[in-house]
Each structure stands twice: as structure tokens, then as C-alpha cells.
Design an enzyme around this catalytic site. Sequence first.
Site, PDB file in Angstrom:
ATOM      1  N   TYR A  59      12.688 109.703   8.821  1.00  0.00           N
ATOM      2  CA  TYR A  59      13.684 110.262   9.733  1.00  0.00           C
ATOM      3  C   TYR A  59      13.577 111.782   9.689  1.00  0.00           C
ATOM      4  CZ  TYR A  59      15.829 105.596   9.430  1.00  0.00           C
ATOM      5  OH  TYR A  59      16.068 104.243   9.460  1.00  0.00           O
ATOM      6  N   PHE A 210      19.778  98.010  13.785  1.00  0.00           N
ATOM      7  CA  PHE A 210      20.203  97.809  15.175  1.00  0.00           C
ATOM      8  C   PHE A 210      21.424  96.888  15.220  1.00  0.00           C
ATOM      9  CE2 PHE A 210      15.589  98.553  16.656  1.00  0.00           C
ATOM     10  CZ  PHE A 210      15.803  99.914  16.750  1.00  0.00           C
ATOM     11  N   PRO A 211      22.473  97.177  14.443  1.00  0.00           N
ATOM     12  CA  PRO A 211      23.604  96.232  14.345  1.00  0.00           C
ATOM     13  C   PRO A 211      24.392  96.072  15.637  1.00  0.00           C
ATOM     14  CG  PRO A 211      24.170  98.306  13.289  1.00  0.00           C
ATOM     15  CD  PRO A 211      22.695  98.372  13.606  1.00  0.00           C
ATOM     16  N   LEU A 212      24.260  97.030  16.557  1.00  0.00           N
ATOM     17  CA  LEU A 212      25.012  96.956  17.814  1.00  0.00           C
ATOM     18  C   LEU A 212      24.118  96.597  18.991  1.00  0.00           C
ATOM     19  CD1 LEU A 212      27.401  99.995  17.331  1.00  0.00           C
ATOM     20  CD2 LEU A 212      27.923  97.561  17.108  1.00  0.00           C
TER      21      LEU A 212
END
Length: 312
Positions: A59, A210-212
Site C-alpha cells: 500500500y 472487499f467487505p462491502l
Amino acid sequence: MPRGTDTRRESAVNRVGYGAMQLAGPNVWGLPDDPESARQVLRLAVELGVTFFDTANAYGPRTVNQLIGEALRPFPDGVVVGNKVGAGRGEDGSWIIADHPDTVRAQVHEALSDLGAEVSELTYLRLDGDGLSQKSEVPLEDSLGVLVELRDQGLIRRIGLSGASPEALARAQEMTPIAAVQNRFNLLDRSGVQVLADCEAQGIMFVPYFPLASGQLASYEELTGPARRLGVTPAQVALAWLLRRSPAVVVIPGTRNPGHLRANVASAEIAAELTDDEVSRLTGLADESEAVLDQPHRSTVDALTTLAASHR
């Protein structure tokens, strides 16, 4: 590590954590336009009770770890930073596999330096088992062996995996206890369901990325109905469902917005307010019996396409 699961764990973290990927600049590259605002969000997360932060050398690369170190060190008691190694970035911003043993060792030392920490509370090894990265030519035992060696030297407390297949998890456990697995899993994409089941059965923390579902949930009545009833957002309900789906789950939504951060943290309370029928209907949005680990759902593909386009 999540509360209420395996009592053999050394410590517990609150089940709503913080995913730090969005703190980097566009395409997760470089610094954000306002680094101090990013640091303030990290400090607010701690004030709100967040104890688990998810990050990676890739990142930035490295800039997000530096922001975390600048904002939070000395790290408060109970705060765990989970850092991923084994992946990197190409000069064009592309995501590449970088799991040669020498590279993995260097990345661990870089992360410790960037975070300003003497020991990594949790280091994940990024694997190629979920279809989102290049296939590695390095045997798992070689790259994971470096983390085992560094743990034995006292530089790592716990070891995790990211993008792990059930088979890779089993192979890894022949070498070392695995404290956490980070795989793709959300309301639309259940590709990590078998690994989730293994983690739940074995008392391993499962961290869905990518929980949403990359913001593609707002049109589903199964989600918007409970949101209207409770006076909350669909995103909060989606996070609450993940917490209800398994006690092994720790969610890591990311945001730069303080208001969104507060809403994300509140999803822990919302989870208890969902009815069993609402949870069942949400679970029924996808057929988990047909989930395939290395076949991402459209929401995941779209999210990666957006990331790639933002750097062109």
C-alpha cells in the site's frame, strides 16, 4: 483473536477493525493529498475502540505503514497491526507477487521500520489461491519458512495467510500455527466460504477483504429493508451481516471520512439488532454451495478494474 471465539488465543481484538488501504493516494499509490487528515482518522479509530488495523507493504508502497507508525506509535496496549508481505507493486502501479524468501524477509524488516515497531503482532503472507494475483513459482514452504524463522527470532508474534485455499491453509498449519486468514468474502462474493468454515472450526480469525462488495449493494431489498427499519445505512447492515455470519469474522472496512468511520464502528451494535429472518435473507443473496475460490464475483472484478483505471 476475535472476542468470543477460540479461548486459546493470546489476545482479543474488537470485531470491527480498520482497513488502511484507502489512506494511500490514487490507485493505492503514494501519499494522500492530506497526510495529516489520514493520521487523524487513524487516531480517531483508536479513540472509537478499534484495536485491529489491516495494512500491507504494497500500500503506497510503504507509505500507508509509515502513516500508521506516525499516527499511532507508541502503539496503545491491545492494538494489533496486521501487515501483509509477499506482494509488491510494479513501476506502473500494477500488483505483483513478490514472495521470494529474500524479498519476504526484507519486507518484514521494512514494515517494522515504517511502523516504528520492534515486533510485528501479525504478519500475513500473501498467496495466490484466490485468483487475484500471479501464480507464484516459490514453494509455500520456502516463503512461509521465512516468517517462521523471523517469529522464532522474536520479530513476529503471529503468522497469517492472505488469499489462501483450504489446501494451502492445511499445508501452512503443518509448519506453524496460523492466527488469521484474509480472504475475499462479502454479501455477493462468497468465494472464501470453505476457508471461513475451516477458520471457524479451528478458532482462526477470518478477515474478509472487499467487505462491502465495492459499493454494489444498494439495490438489494434484502439489505435496504433492514436499513430502513433500523434507521441505518445499507453499508452498516452489510458489515453487521458479516459479524452475524460467523463469530470468527473480524471486518476491516476502510475510509478516510470520520463520519463513515463512526458508522462502520457502530455496525457492531447493529449486528445484534438484525432479526434471524433478516440474516437468513441476506445470507440467501448468494448460493454458497456454488462458491469457487478462484472465480471472483463481478463486484470484485469491477473494483480491481476501477483501481487499475485510476492510475492510467
